[in-house]
Scaffold this motif. Sequence first.
Motif, PDB file in Angstrom:
ATOM      1  N   GLY A   1      90.923  91.759  24.564  1.00 11.06           N
ATOM      2  CA  GLY A   1      91.879  91.713  25.665  1.00 11.06           C
ATOM      3  C   GLY A   1      91.196  91.529  27.004  1.00 11.06           C
ATOM      4  O   GLY A   1      91.679  90.777  27.873  1.00 11.06           O
TER       5      GLY A   1
ATOM      6  N   SER B   1      98.412  87.534  26.105  1.00 14.48           N
ATOM      7  CA  SER B   1      97.597  88.585  25.500  1.00 14.48           C
ATOM      8  C   SER B   1      98.423  89.406  24.520  1.00 14.48           C
ATOM      9  O   SER B   1      97.953  89.754  23.427  1.00 14.48           O
TER      10      SER B   1
ATOM     11  N   THR C   1      95.233  94.862  22.498  1.00 12.60           N
ATOM     12  CA  THR C   1      94.819  93.615  23.146  1.00 12.60           C
ATOM     13  C   THR C   1      95.363  93.517  24.570  1.00 12.60           C
ATOM     14  O   THR C   1      94.580  93.308  25.509  1.00 12.60           O
TER      15      THR C   1
END
Length: 240
Positions: free
Chosen positions: A116, A7, A173
Amino acid sequence: MFTILPSLLAGMATAFGCLIALAAGTPGRRALAALLGGAAGVMLAVVLLDLLPAALRAGSPLEVGMGTLSGIGLLWLLDRALASRPLTAPLNRRTAYRRLGYLMAAGIALHDLPEGIAIAGAYAAGGALGPLLALSIALHNIPEGIATAAPLRMGGLKRRQILLINIIVSLFTPLGTLLGLFLIQLSPRHLSLILALAAGGMTYLIKDELLPAAQDQNPLFCWLGVLCGYALLWLAGFLK
């Protein structure tokens, strides 16, 4: 940690796009169209081949339908809220460019939060969905970094200031991923909703942002990028 790292890398693609713009300038119209179209194709494949099937396995069709519509509506409301802010052109052209860059950075940061959350849901679903979604988001974030850096540079900001702004945006994110992991641990039933929300949000991004922006640069290279991006993900899913 296994979920946060991809991520973070996907989010940092925004800063990478910023570095490209600062070092080499904005890519040509054909290259930008292919990049945006490729990101749209990858996202479309992730939505149709992975996100929606995984959401249906985790929940009922009604839950998936409501989650998908909610994801589309959430991104639509976010875009309308940002678009409704008046952008009056001051006498100083640099100030106008700078304000535009700040608004774009804020909008991208808010978009990155649900992305995210989507990564968290994808990794929780297991299989190759997590890495594929992180890859598609990274491809999507590169041109966003380029788009943010350009007006800030024209607004007279120093390179290190522009890079710092994009790094801050990139952190939204993994922040969203942490929020998604918290929601899933709170109740596993949230998994289907998160996946469906992600599918809806990605669908909105494809239709209302990526495709129009790519077609505006070069329609032919836009659709070539879409086909290549979709075929790449389809092939990856076929071989796994």
